[in-house]
Enzyme design. Sequence first.
Site, PDB file in Angstrom:
ATOM      1  N   ASP A 158       0.836  -1.208   0.000  1.00  0.00           N
ATOM      2  CA  ASP A 158       0.000   0.000   0.000  1.00  0.00           C
ATOM      3  C   ASP A 158       0.873   1.262   0.000  1.00  0.00           C
ATOM      4  OD1 ASP A 158      -2.477   1.228   0.034  1.00  0.00           O
ATOM      5  OD2 ASP A 158      -3.214   0.020   1.702  1.00  0.00           O
ATOM      6  N   TRP A 192      -2.761   3.495  -5.864  1.00  0.00           N
ATOM      7  CA  TRP A 192      -4.055   4.057  -6.311  1.00  0.00           C
ATOM      8  C   TRP A 192      -3.904   4.945  -7.551  1.00  0.00           C
ATOM      9  CZ3 TRP A 192      -2.491   6.501  -1.422  1.00  0.00           C
ATOM     10  CH2 TRP A 192      -2.503   5.593  -0.360  1.00  0.00           C
ATOM     11  N   GLY A 193      -2.924   4.636  -8.378  1.00  0.00           N
ATOM     12  CA  GLY A 193      -2.696   5.424  -9.588  1.00  0.00           C
ATOM     13  C   GLY A 193      -1.670   6.525  -9.387  1.00  0.00           C
ATOM     14  N   ASP A 213      -9.794   3.519  -3.837  1.00  0.00           N
ATOM     15  CA  ASP A 213     -10.542   2.333  -3.391  1.00  0.00           C
ATOM     16  C   ASP A 213     -11.919   2.276  -4.039  1.00  0.00           C
ATOM     17  OD1 ASP A 213      -8.365   1.855  -1.894  1.00  0.00           O
ATOM     18  OD2 ASP A 213      -9.363   1.957   0.057  1.00  0.00           O
TER      19      ASP A 213
END
Length: 516
Positions: A158, A192-193, A213
């Site tokens: 993450d 997340w890009g 998300d």
Amino acid sequence: MVILSIIIAFLFSAPLSWAQNQPSAVEAADNRLALTPPMGWYPWNEFGQEPQNEKLIKEMVEAVVSSGLKEVGYTYIGPDEGICFSRDASGKLASNLARYPSGLRGLGDYIHKRGLKYALYTDAGTHTCSKAMPGTRDHEQEDMAAFAAWRADYLKVDWCNTKGQDVARTYTTLRDALYAAGRPIVFSLCSWGEGEPWKWGASVGNLWRTTGDICSPGKADWGNAMKIVAANEKLYQAAGPGHWNDPDMMIAGMDGLSEAQNRSFFSLWCMMAAPLMAGNDLRKMTPSTAQILTNLEAIGINQDPLGIQGRIVRRDGQVEIWAGKRLFDGSQAVLVFNPGVAPAQVQVAWPDIGFAKSTMLYVRDLWTHRTTGPHTGGITTTVAPNDVAFLRISRTSAFPVPPIIVADTYQVSLRGSGSSARKLEGTVTLKTNGSDELPLWKVQPRLPAWLSVAVTSNGKSQTLTNTVSTAGLKQGFYHALVRADNTEPVSGKPISALYYDVDLEITGGVDGRKGD
Ligand code: GLA
């Protein structure tokens, strides 16, 4: 074999061999893993952090097996940010035994014994998103070594609490630390890009999140999922075998989605060659959800060995016509998606999908499982609101499913005594639920002296017999990672690669010394 020859004709060039599995920093993340999009189950969408623990994961393992998900290829499973570990005073990661009493290695063993693969989670920054777990920052080498020692097969990393860190540089450092740890692990980037990983991710990881998300835990959000589809669709050129755009875990089967939405969602993920990580509670899945998630014909589109991500080729009002996904047998996948509120009648014309008007083509409906044709010119279909027509279009009426490999176990545990020489045996059975038999699995030759592996074939199922000779072995524990490749016999091009663990415990050595 006919189908295999066709597969081979289209397959990408051979990646690095296992013998070169520690590439330098400049080489691709070519660990020969995730040659097709990873499939599995992840807890975050439904549960968030609660109640993620050993009991939940084990119940979900059993549900993957009993629901039939395992049979159609769902393999990777494990806790997400499930408060799995902490960092001890010496800087080492330690399992959270309150939540996972068997420890993280014990949980991995449980998963492997059931013929599934083990997914773990961490963060590239100082802490995970909730700050309940330490991140890998400044501990990259030792943390990756810990994940390898726990026998992870998949690692999601993450991007929370990463102030001042460069995305590409950080994930490259982690990739190198993973290689150095020596265990082949699918590397899942989750920024997340951020940092546009689709531009550089293929040489760093096996998949990368392209967006934020998909939902907050327990709250499936159809509207947000549609925004994610729109963003992910544009990135189709970045996807391919071993490196995938990841539009996030699935919400199909969660509360709040209709049956049509579940079907559409799953079809879109198949068409986008997206990782198929189920996110619903598998213990209380409705028969309709189970039928959707286990539709082998739809999964065959997702698991196609060419690994092409489909895209929108035409819009008819609100209706989207997705194509551009050529499959291994020369057929084409086509998805007609109606996001609107009224039924829509749509024509799919052969030139929309790259065929001349006069071509005679058969059409397979992947949800009704009916074939029609041959048709010329095109076909007209009516699609209900929020529903899809998911089609496969071919010059012939055969619609073969590509290899879907299922193992009875990924861990062989043997126990013997070194004082009386004995032969011990444990088997791993690999079958394919694709249409055709696979060539023989080829075991990599670099095995320890105490182990030999023989492969026997029984149609679509093959058995790898692991034979251990205890003669002369000292007391102690021994471990081997057995790697096997499935390659096209003539060209040597890869169809699939896998590995499993062999554990041996010797209780009394010839001379009483300890083993390695
Ligand atoms: C981020 C990720 C999610 C999930 C949570 C855990 O938000 O994008 O998929 O892993 O962290 O905290």
